[in-house]
Structures are given as C-alpha cells and as structure tokens.
Motif scaffolding. Structure first.
Motif, PDB file in Angstrom:
ATOM      1  N   ASP A 130       0.806  -1.219   0.000  1.00  0.00           N
ATOM      2  CA  ASP A 130       0.000   0.000   0.000  1.00  0.00           C
ATOM      3  C   ASP A 130       0.841   1.273   0.000  1.00  0.00           C
ATOM      4  O   ASP A 130       0.282   2.382  -0.002  1.00  0.00           O
ATOM      5  N   SER A 131       2.149   1.162   0.012  1.00  0.00           N
ATOM      6  CA  SER A 131       3.028   2.319   0.192  1.00  0.00           C
ATOM      7  C   SER A 131       3.083   3.233  -1.026  1.00  0.00           C
ATOM      8  O   SER A 131       3.509   4.379  -0.924  1.00  0.00           O
ATOM      9  N   GLY A 132       2.693   2.710  -2.184  1.00  0.00           N
ATOM     10  CA  GLY A 132       2.739   3.513  -3.398  1.00  0.00           C
ATOM     11  C   GLY A 132       4.049   3.419  -4.144  1.00  0.00           C
ATOM     12  O   GLY A 132       4.195   4.001  -5.226  1.00  0.00           O
ATOM     13  N   THR A 133       5.020   2.681  -3.603  1.00  0.00           N
ATOM     14  CA  THR A 133       6.292   2.505  -4.289  1.00  0.00           C
ATOM     15  C   THR A 133       6.384   1.079  -4.832  1.00  0.00           C
ATOM     16  O   THR A 133       5.576   0.217  -4.488  1.00  0.00           O
ATOM     17  N   ASP A 134       7.361   0.821  -5.696  1.00  0.00           N
ATOM     18  CA  ASP A 134       7.575  -0.533  -6.180  1.00  0.00           C
ATOM     19  C   ASP A 134       7.994  -1.426  -5.013  1.00  0.00           C
ATOM     20  O   ASP A 134       8.603  -0.958  -4.042  1.00  0.00           O
TER      21      ASP A 134
END
Length: 277
Positions: A120-124
C-alpha cells in the motif's frame, strides 16, 4: 543509494558486502552499528525503526526492509513503512508463514500486515518469504563446543533450510535488477534435511563425532521460552514438528533468480565450522 536495514544481522551483513562489492552506494542501518561494522565507503546509520526515522535518508533508490521480532509483533506496520514511501523500491524480508501459516499471529498475520503496508506504500516492491534459516543451527554451537552434543526435537523431520547468504544474494539481485516489481518469492534450501542430518553435517565440518539427543516437544518448548514469546515458540514447534507439505517443498525461486542452486546445509556448515569447533 541502497539502504539496508538490519545491516548487522545474518542477512544484512552479507547483503551490505555484496552490494558494496558490486559498486553500489550503501547506507547500513541498525539500532547498534558503527563505521567499524561496515565495509569502507558504506555509511553506518544508527536508527530504531520503532522510533521516528529522522536519521534515515529522505530518499533512496531502494531499501531492504527487515523488521525485528518485537517490532514485528507489536509495531504499527504503516508507521514503520511510511519513511520509505519516497524510495524507489522496497524489498521486504517476510516469512513463508504468510502462505503456510496464515492463522498464526507470529508467523503469518504479523508478517502479512507488513506485506500489506509495503504493497500500500505507493512505491515498487518485492516480497521475500524464506523458510527456516540454516543459521538457526548456531543455537547448537555452545553444546557442540562444550560436549560435542546436539539436543533438538523431531530429529527425523526434514525441512529445506535456507542459507542466509542465499537470501542476501537474492535480495541483492532483486534490489538492483529489473523484472522483480510486485513479485513474491519463497526461498528455501535445495533439499530437506532433518536435525539429525544437520548435526551429522556439523560433525563432518569440524571433523569430530557429535552425539544427537532427541528432545521432547515439552523440553524444547521450555528451552525456547527462555528467549522467545510463547506464541512464537509454539508455532515454531508446529513447523518443525508437523510441517505442511508446502513447508517441506523445495522452492525453485533461489535458482531461478541466482542462476545456480541454493546452498546445501552441508556447505553452510563447512563455511561456518569455526563457530562449532
């Protein structure tokens, strides 16, 4: 820059070395670390992931995220992961228990919560799910040194223990090479070995006879409770005593990523023979 948390542990120390040898800029993070603990050119950062992460780099190309036992059980996954949300990639060291013991608080649910926070962090991201570590055999080192004996439960039950150096090599590959985004890998050794066989491999490595004594579950649990919480001890005993078929299965992922077979327990024992001699 690549940030390595847990940089003084069995996996992190080797990972820092591998990345440095490959020419990457590395920041090594641990609660207790000095420049003497890392190779030349590596930045040593003292930080506790349970506290505000002001000392962590604000951005980096990637991070290897290892969450310690206490924090895994009691921490807020979102709060731990948030400082890395601006990084290019998060590689999380999770546990095979997420898929084999999903109802276990210590081996399944706790790790699954951190996996979800990373996703859910938004990064790869990439998730690494190792089984049992070959280095768990270090627990036998005092008795092997003192009396050439090993005591352990379930002496004839086999599991494909993974060499921590193989975990580090896989982590180095997925941190620095394309093609692993939003992938999850199960990491095991190349063959199942029983505690009795692992004790014999240590004996071969040091060139001495080692006597194996099979503990009862109750004896092993009492010993484990001196250094781990009861839920962790109970689930660990379930895994090593009555493993699921998946926990006993050799995963192809190490060889797929590294292009070579995973390291055998016998090779791990030979490389670390000095710890038992």
């Amino acid at each position: 820059m690549i940030v390595v948390t847990g940089a003084t542990g069995n996996v992190g120390r080797t990972l820092v070395r591998l990345l440095t040898e490959q020419g990457h800029e590395v920041a090594a993070v641990s609660r207790r670390i000095t420049q003497a603990d890392v190779p030349p050119g590596v930045q040593a950062i003292t930080a506790d992931l349970a506290q505000p992460a002001a000392d962590l780099p604000a951005t980096a190309d990637a991070v290897f995220l290892l969450v310690g036992g206490d924090l895994m059980m009691t921490g807020d996954p979102t709060a731990v992961v948030t400082p890395f949300a601006n990084y290019g990639k998060i590689v999380l060291l999770s546990s095979q228990g997420v898929v084999t013991r999903p109802d276990s608080l210590s081996h399944g649910q706790a790790f699954a919560a951190y996996e979800q926070a990373v996703m859910d962090s938004g990064t790869d991201w990439t998730i690494l799910r190792p089984g049992g570590f070959a280095s768990n055999a270090y627990a036998w080192a005092p008795s092997v040194k003192a009396s050439r004996t090993v005591s352990a439960p379930f002496g004839d039950v086999g599991l494909p223990a993974i060499d921590p150096d193989d975990i580090a090599a896989v982590a180095a590959a997925v941190l620095t090479r394309p093609g692993h985004t939003k992938a999850s890998y199960e990491l095991t050794g190349p063959a199942s070995t029983t505690p009795l066989q692992r004790a014999a491999a240590i004996a071969d490595a040091i060139g001495e006879q080692v006597t194996f004594t099979d503990q009862t579950r109750e004896e092993a649990r009492a010993q484990m409770l001196t250094f781990m919480p009861a839920p962790v001890a109970d689930t660990t005993l379930d895994i090593i005593g009555t493993p699921t078929p998946r926990e006993q299965t050799v995963s192809p992922d190490v060889e797929k990523i590294l292009g070579r077979p995973a390291t055998t327990f016998a090779d791990w024992a030979r490389r670390n023979a000095a710890a038992f001699a």
